[in-house]
Each structure stands twice: as structure tokens, then as C-alpha cells.
Design an enzyme around this catalytic site. Structure first.
Site, short mmCIF file in Angstrom:
data_model
loop_
_atom_site.label_atom_id
_atom_site.label_comp_id
_atom_site.label_asym_id
_atom_site.label_seq_id
_atom_site.Cartn_x
_atom_site.Cartn_y
_atom_site.Cartn_z
N GLU A 119 -9.95 4.07 6.08
CA GLU A 119 -9.15 4.54 7.22
C GLU A 119 -10.00 5.29 8.25
OE1 GLU A 119 -6.56 3.23 7.84
OE2 GLU A 119 -5.76 2.53 5.93
N ALA A 125 1.66 -0.05 10.82
CA ALA A 125 1.41 -1.45 10.48
C ALA A 125 0.59 -1.52 9.20
CB ALA A 125 0.67 -2.15 11.60
N GLU A 137 -5.57 -2.89 12.52
CA GLU A 137 -5.24 -3.72 11.35
C GLU A 137 -6.20 -4.91 11.25
OE1 GLU A 137 -3.37 -2.11 9.48
OE2 GLU A 137 -2.55 -0.76 11.00
N GLU A 178 0.85 -1.18 0.00
CA GLU A 178 0.00 0.00 0.00
C GLU A 178 0.90 1.24 0.00
OE1 GLU A 178 -2.72 0.44 3.28
OE2 GLU A 178 -3.81 2.03 2.26
N GLU A 217 -2.39 -3.92 6.92
CA GLU A 217 -3.46 -4.91 7.06
C GLU A 217 -3.50 -5.97 5.96
OE1 GLU A 217 -3.95 -1.60 6.25
OE2 GLU A 217 -5.56 -1.39 4.76
#
Ligand code: ZN
Length: 878
Positions: A327, A269, A305, A129, A271
Site C-alpha cells: 500500500e 476499490a 489499483e 481482502e 486490485e
């Protein structure tokens, strides 16, 4: 490096993809400098594309790839039939459907951008991402192309753990003795959710049984030395899985869920489906090495996540303008989770503090953009506080406007309608409306309009008619590209306090908090049967991401601190009281007058220090002065010297005036309990350490002795780091240095503690001078290729050490510019984030602003910038 003047991408230009990829079969042969990637794609013309009867060339994104070969339906494609370009590959399509095979070679070892496939301490890992997959192979790297992935990884036996998304379906050894593993992910996903890990890792295992009775295997992978730091993340994961079932009705879907910790990571982090990858600092913890704040951060990021598995993965984004769809919603979900696990009010205070300091600043700066941006040059620059935190506030307002049950109905409809699809913010709002026959037409403006609204509130009481009137005006200041703004639908939760501090009844049903729906530029709300002139408690729980002006007197603020039934607003009253005092002191400083002790603030604080009825964590928050960064965010021109002087004076004055009370409360809380990261104990430690910091600000021998004793005795990192921070800030440089050295020699093997040690020094207003920061960069534990180290040392100074960074000679600005220029060659995403404090130069007083601007200009003129850095620097200079 990318081109000098990157092009701007617009939401209005969105077009559906020409081709879909039904299946993606990847084959990796891992080698540090020459990894071979074979990709086989089942390509199909998209029936929903424009002009589906024509066959345009197939566009595949690519960056930093070495193309080895292209095959279509098993035949080698000659070079005339495709075109290699700086940003990708264009291939002539032979028909509606075909199999495309592409072979590329990549170099993970020299990939310091930490996007695509890279090495972190000898471990292979990926970050795709937003647009990192194109650094692995040529591919339609856009979230609306969803495919079923199969991944085979071949690596030398020194990398015994080879992971990818989904379920392990095969493993073995190759003829030359290498390991081979195949993974299959049955859920179609965009390439940004792809992940691969290869290394010599250990794991901790556990299990979770879903509400429907399925058993999920949970695994957390890390280097052997960190295996004792996994327990908290595992517990947090199980709590999050249960919570998502209970609160949202969402069960986990695969049979296995994996988390991997890596030391080199650009963000917190990621996902990736079934294989979350974490920054080590956001997953590894033990009581001896991690503070309470770190424990809570881990709990919330693990949950964040995990929650993405539904809000992000099962239902994903159509394009990156919709980033807040996943988000904003997921931050709202993790905030509610954390609030349920800990103190709700304290969690809210922390989130609002972040919003007010950093998001309001973003909204008022050169990168200001709506929750759903309408253009960008580099999407990595839009993983912002606006998209994440303000986006979460927008979802929270929908929750407030509709109510919890209706919100859940909307969420159920959203997941049911769009499961397996790539959708838009509009789809989310429509599901919320359709499930409830609600009208959010005007509310939608929150997604498209940037800037922080300001509410101006006036009131009036009519004793004869016993009516109370609130008149509220809303105004949103202009932002780049948006000159005039429309009125928003703003839910304003309010209460009215009677003369003894009791909540007055606001309607026939006996409600004590009402949500007012402000929809006009100016609107009047009348309350009947109000027996006395009330004191309003405005924007309870921070029901909307706005600023509120109301002419509270200091006495009224003290009253709210004592009596408001809304804990958030009790805290907010303490902050308003502090802001009033700090504003006055800044004015005195600028006028060259002697600063006068802020009596109202002193007595306001005095009244809460020993209030044992209140949650100690809330008391600690009430006793915390707004940061220099937050003070800079108040309206008007920033005078850094005045902020620094006023804040230091206030802190020292409070410390001296309230010394006895701070000491008494410190003693009462200094219990030497064995450590547990549970809300009650965290609360006690936070107030104890707040008291300790004030005590040390007196710089008396007794106070510093308390800090030294705590530092030497501490069995947990919360108390140890708090005592060390107090010594670094307030003790003599010799004592500070001796303590720092002792701490370092104890913890030098522990990466996370060394990061803490760096950050503590660089952000210290007294100890963290530019010279010391430069010395830290020469320390053997500093690595310019490790974002955590860069954030601890350089951002610790530039973003969290207002006093030293804003030294009048401008040396701090020049230092930051030098670091940003150097870092852009190493890691553009981090360079573009690091430069933020300089880009806000317009808000500063003439001379200082001019020095900041000159540093930004010097970055611009330093040569070819990455697209990331070019975007933020050019927008700052515009
Ligand atoms: Zn996220």
C-alpha cells in the site's frame, strides 16, 4: 458476531504455513440465499515449514459457512477426521500431498458486511481482502499461500455476465438451462486477490498495446444506466498503463483487464488479479454529475489499483503486518502518476493536508501504530492513513535519499528478486540497498516506530565568517506501547532565501536546494560563503512526514509566500500565517476578549488573490484556511468552541476585508468555458469557486445572487455543487432548502449525485444540524446497508462538520454512538471507522472530553461488539 474479547495477533509469532495449495479449483452455483461452493485443493506439505517431517493437521480458515461435505482423494471424510470450530476447520492430513474437496453453502443475500460474496443491487460480487475469502469457503486464508485458481460459475440466465480472475477458458449452458463459465488465472495468487462477479451488466471496451507490442483487451462493466459514465476511467487506465511502462518498466501480464463498478463497497476499490472491483463513486463520472475532485480521485484510484498488479499482486505480502509493502509503495506510485498528469505542487499540497489532518491525528491517538504494525486484533482496522499515507511518505523518503535513478534500480531489483513471492517490508528496503550499495540501517526505524517526529529548528548567522548554521533537534512523542523513541534518519530538504527573495547558492556545485541528513537527536549544519543573513525555507516539498517548529515572524511568512521558489513552501507559509492568526484568535476568545482582525493574514492573502503569475489552483490552496480538524491537530488541549469561533471570525473578516479583490478575480475567472477535466481548467474553477465561497460569506445579496446565477446556469457538477454548497452555507434556510430540493428533483435518479447531495447538507456548519441529519437518515434514498450513504450522511456530520458535531450539549456524540451501535450489526468494518472522531476524546478539554468518553463507554457496554469495533473502542478507553 465474533467473541467479546478477541485475541491479539503478533508479528513476532509469524510462522510459515504448514501446507501449500498448488491448485485451487472453485465451482460456484449462484443463488441469492443458498450459493453452493465446491472447492478442490491440491495440498502439499510445505518444505519450508517448521518440522517438515511431521504431518500436523491442516488448518483452514472459515466464517459464516455451512459445511456440507469433506472429501480427500475422492473419498468422503468421516466427521472424526476433522473438527469444525468457530474460526475454521482442522483436518487430519493423510500424507504429504493430497486432493481435498470441500462443499459449503453460503448466503450472499443476507451478507451486509460486504466481505466475502454478497449482492449489490442484485449483482453478485466479492471482496476478499484482507480476510473475506474465508466467508466463501474453508481455505488457508493468508497471503503467503499462493495458488493457481480455476473458477467455474453457474448462474441463471438472468445473470448473463459471469466474471472471475484471468482468462475465460470455457462457457456453455447446463442441462437445466443455466449459464456456465470457466475462468483460469495462470498467475499464482493469495486468496485475497480472488474475485467473482455475476450480473446483468453492460460493458465499455477498449484496447491497449504494450511497449512490447501485446494487445490487451480492456473492459469496464456497469449497470446499463451508467454506461455513459465510463470514459474517464478508461482513459485514466490507459494513461496509468503507459506510465507504469515508462517510469517503472512494468508491463501488464494477462491478455485482459476488467473493471467492475458496484454501489455497495467498503473502501474505494480492490486490485483483484485481472478483475478490479470499484466503488461506483470511484470509477463512474460524467461532467454533469461528477466534480473535478471526483475526476481526479477516479484517475488516481484507477491508477492505484492498476499499479497493484505489480506492487501487490506479482509481488505480494508475506503477512498482513507487511500491508504497507504494497500500500505505501502503491500510494507513492499513484501520487507520482497524478503529479505527472496534473499540477505536481497541488497534488503534494492535497496529500500533505490529508496527512497533517488525519494521519497526524491517528499517530497522536489511541490507535497509533507504526507503518509496519507489530500487533492487531482485526486487520481491517489497519487499512489506515499510517499504513497508506505515511507508508507512502516512507517510500518517498527512500526516493529522496537515494535519488530517482537509484530508486529505479532498487525497484527493478525488488521486482526481479521477488516476482511470484510473498515478501516483507525488509525485503523492499534490502533491494533498495543492494541495488545501490546504500545503507538504510537507521532509516528502517521509520517502519517500526510510531508517532510524528517534531523538528525544532534554530539558526545563527555569522556576518564576519559568512557562515550560516542550522541547529535541528528531533523528538518523537511517546505513543501507546512505545514510551521512548530513537532518532530517525530524516531527509530535510532546505533552501536559503536572500534579501530579494532569490535562492542562495548552497555549495560549490551551485545547488539551491539541499537535502540535509538528520540522523542525530540534535545536529548542526553549517553553510559557508553565505553573503547575508538568509531566510530558511525548511522541509521543501515536505521531504519528511514531520512537524517543523521555527520561529517565523508574520513578515517572514509573507516574504516566503511571495518569493519561495518551492511552491509547496509558498503554500505552507500561507498556512503557517493562518495558523498563527487562528492561534491568537483562539486565545482571545478563551480570554473573553473581543477578537481582533488578523492584519498580517489579511495582507498576506491580499497579495496572492490577484497574482496571475501563480497557478490558480495553487492560489486557491493558499487562500484556504486550515480546516477545523487540522486546527484541532495542533499541539495542546482542544477547545472546540474556540476553534469554531476563531475560524468563523477569520473567514468572515477576510471575506469582508478582501471583498473587492475576490469579486474581481471571480469575474476574471467566470468564463463559461465548455467543460474539460484538464489541469488548467480545473485550476481556474477551483480558484473561481474559492472566491465565490468567500464572497458568499459576506452574506450580501449581490454575492448570493452570483451563487444563484452560477447554480442555475452551471453545466458541470463542479460549478453546480460549489454554488449549491455556498447557498446551503450562507443563504437563508428557505433559499438553501429550495435550492436543495431543485437539485434533488433534477438528480434523484443518479446515485453518485444523491451522495453528493447528502454530503453537502450533513457537512454544512450552518445547515447541517443534528435534526437535519436525522431527517436525512429517514429520506427514502438513505440506506444503512450502503457505506457511501452512511459516509455521506453520518461521517459527513461526525467527521466533516466540526461545528455541529461538537455542539456543547454533546448531542452529536450521543447520536454517533447510537449509529455506531446499530451499524455494528450491519457492517462492522464501517462501524469501526465511523466511531473514530469519538475515540480521540483524550485530547479535548475536560467537560467535552468527558462527554465524548461517556459515549465511547456506552458503545462498549452496549452488548457484544464485533472484533472490529471492540478493538478501536477498547483501545480508546485504555
Ligand atoms: Zn491499495
Amino acid at each position: 458476531m465474533k467473541e467479546a474479547q478477541p485475541r491479539t495477533i503478533y508479528l513476532k509469532d509469524y510462522q510459515a504455513p504448514d501446507y501449500l495449495i498448488d491448485r485451487t479449483d472453485l465451482h460456484f452455483e449462484l443463488e441469492p440465499q443458498a450459493t453452493l461452493v465446491r472447492s478442490r485443493l491440491q495440498v502439499r506439505r510445505n518444505p519450508a515449514a517448521e518440522n517438515p517431517s511431521q504431518l500436523p493437521p491442516l488448518w483452514l480458515d472459515g466464517a459464516d459457512l455451512e459445511l456440507l461435505s469433506v472429501h480427500i482423494d475422492g473419498e468422503l471424510v468421516p466427521a472424526q477426521r476433522f473438527r469444525e470450530m468457530p474460526e475454521g476447520l482442522s483436518i487430519d492430513a493423510p500424507g504429504e500431498t493430497f486432493e481435498l474437496e470441500i462443499n459449503t453453502r453460503i448466503d450472499p443475500q443476507s451478507n451486509t458486511s460486504l466481505e466475502g460474496l454478497y449482492l449489490s443491487n442484485g449483482m453478485y460480487c466479492t471482496q476478499c481482502e484482507a480476510e473475506g475469502f474465508r466467508k466463501i469457503t474453508y481455505y488457508p486464508d493468508r497471503p503467503d499461500v499462493m495458488s493457481v485458481f480455476t473458477t467455474t460459475i453457474v448462474a441463471p440466465a438472468t445473470y448473463p455476465v459471469l466474471l472471475s480472475n484471468g482468462n475465460k477458458v470455457d462457457s456453455g449452458t447446463t442441462e437445466d438451462g443455466r449459464l456456465r463459465v470457466t475462468w483460469e488465472d495462470p498467475f499464482a495468487k493469495p486468496a485475497y486477490l480472488f474475485a467473482l462477479v455475476g450480473g446483468d451488466l453492460q460493458s465499455v471496451e477498449d484496447e491497449f498495446t504494450t511497449l512490447s507490442g501485446r494487445t490487451i483487451k480492456l473492459q469496464l462493466f456497469t449497470e446499463a444506466k451508467n454506461i455513459g459514465k465510463c470514459a474517464h476511467a478508461m482513459t485514466s487506465l490507459k494513461h496509468a498503463m503507459r506510465w507504469d511502462e515508462e517510469v517503472y518498466g512494468r508491463e501488464y501480464d494477462l491478455d485482459i483487464f476488467m473493471i467492475v463498478a458496484v454501489d455497495h463497497f467498503n473502501m474505494g476499490a480492490m486490485e483483484n488479479k485481472g478483475l478490479n472491483i470499484f466503488n461506483s463513486a470511484c470509477v463512474l463520472a460524467s461532467p454533469e454529475t461528477a466534480s473535478d475532485a471526483a475526476f481526479q480521485r477516479i484517475e488516481s484510484i484507477v491508477a492505484h489499483e492498476y499499479f497493484h498488479n505489480w506492487s501487490g499482486n506479482r509481488v505480494t505480502c508475506r503477512d498482513w503486518f507487511q500491508l504497507s509493502l504494497k500500500e505505501g509503495f502503491t500510494v507513492f506510485r499513484d501520487a507520482e502518476f497524478s503529479a505527472d498528469m496534473n499540477s505536481r505542487a497541488v497534488k503534494r499540497i492535497e496529500d500533505v493536508t490529508l496527512l497533517r489532518t488525519a494521519q497526524f491525528a491517528e499517530d497522536a491517538g489511541p490507535m497509533s501504530h507504526p507503518v509496519r504494525p507489530d500487533s492487531y486484533m482485526e486487520i481491517s482496522n489497519f487499512y489506515t492513513l499510517t499504513v497508506y499515507e505515511k507508508g507512502a511518505e516512507v517510500v518517498r523518503m527512500i526516493h529522496t535519499i537515494l535519488g530517482a535513478d537509484a530508486f529505479r534500480r532498487g525497484s527493478d531489483l525488488y521486482f526481479q528478486r521477488h516476482d511470484g513471492c510473498a515478501v516483507t517490508c525488509e525485503d523492499f528496503v534490502r533491494a533498495m540497498e543492494d541495488a545501490n550499495s546504500a545503507d538504510l540501517a537507521q532509516f528502517r526505524r521509520w517502519y517500526s516506530q510510531a508517532g510524528t517526529p517534531l523538528l525544532d529548528v534554530r539558526d545563527d548567522y555569522d556576518p564576519d565568517g559568512q557562515t550560516y548554521t542550522l541547529r535541528i533537534k528531533q523528538h518523537t512523542p511517546a505513543t501507546p506501547g512505545q514510551e521512548s523513541k530513537l532518532p530517525l534518519h530524516i531527509p530535510v530538504a532546505i533552501g536559503l532565501l536572500g534579501e530579494n527573495g532569490e535562492d542562495l547558492l548552497l555549495d560549490e556545485s551551485g545547488a539551491t536546494t539541499l537535502v540535509l541528513h538528520l540522523t542525530e537527536a540534535e545536529q548542526e549544519f553549517i553553510f559557508h560563503n553565505i553573503p547575508m543573513r538568509p531566510l530558511p525555507s525548511l522541509l521543501r516539498g515536505f521531504s519528511a512526514p514531520v512537524r517543523v517548529h521555527y520561529g517565523y515572524t508574520d513578515a517572514q511568512l509573507q516574504f516566503l509566500m511571495q518569493h519561495d521558489s518551492d511552491e509547496f513552501n509558498r503554500w505552507d507559509a500561507s498556512q503557517r500565517l493562518a495558523l498563527n492568526a487562528l492561534g491568537e484568535l483562539q486565545a482571545q476568545f478563551r480570554a473573553g476578549e473581543t477578537m481582533q482582525a488578523p492584519q498580517a493574514l489579511i495582507s498576506g492573502f491580499a497579495s496572492v488573490i490577484d497574482n496571475t503569475e501563480l497557478d490558480p489552483a495553487l492560489v486557491a490552496k493558499m487562500l484556504s484556511l486550515p480546516s477545523a480538524q487540522e486546527l484541532a491537530e495542533q499541539e495542546g488541549e482542544i477547545d472546540a468552541a474556540a476553534i469554531i469561533a476563531a475560524r468563523k471570525f477569520t473567514r468572515d473578516t477576510l471575506a469582508n476585508a478582501l471583498q473587492a479583490k475576490f469579486l474581481a478575480r471571480f469575474r476574471q475567472l467566470d468564463l463559461h468555458k465548455s467543460y474539460a477535466p484538464v489541469a488548467e481548467d480545473i485550476a481556474e474553477r477551483s480558484l473561481k469557486n474559492t472566491c465565490l465561497a468567500y464572497l458568499c460569506a459576506t452574506a450580501t445579496e449581490e454575492a448570493l445572487a452570483l451563487a444563484r446565477a452560477q447554480f442555475e446556469r452551471a453545466e458541470n457538477m463542479t460549478d453546480s455543487a460549489a454554488a449549491l454548497a455556498a447557498l446551503v452555507e450562507y443563504a437563508t434556510p428557505e433559499v438553501a432548502e429550495a435550492s436543495l430540493n431543485g437539485f434533488y428533483s433534477q438528480w434523484q435518479q443518479d446515485t453518485q449525485v444523491v451522495e453528493t447531495w447528502f454530503g453537502l447538507q450533513s457537512s454544512s456548519a450552518t445547515y447541517g444540524t443534528l435534526e437535519r441529519v436525522k431527517a436525512l437518515m429517514r429520506h427514502p434514498a438513505f440506506e444503512i446497508t450502503n457505506p457511501n450513504k452512511v459516509r455521506a450522511v453520518i461521517a459527513g456530520f461526525a467527521a466533516r462538520n466540526f461545528t455541529q458535531f461538537h455542539r456543547a450539549d454533546g448531542s452529536g456524540f450521543e447520536f454517533l454512538a447510537d449509529q455506531v451501535i446499530a451499524l455494528d450489526k450491519v457492517n462492522p468494518q464501517i462501524a469501526a471507522r465511523l466511531v473514530t472522531p469519538l475515540t480521540r476524546w483524550k485530547k479535548y478539554r475536560g467537560e467535552e472530553g468527558g462527554k465524548m468518553r461517556a459515549s465511547v463507554q456506552r458503545i462498549m457496554d452496549s452488548g457484544t461488539l464485533s472484533r472490529d469495533l471492540y478493538e478501536v473502542v477498547s483501545k480508546s478507553l485504555a
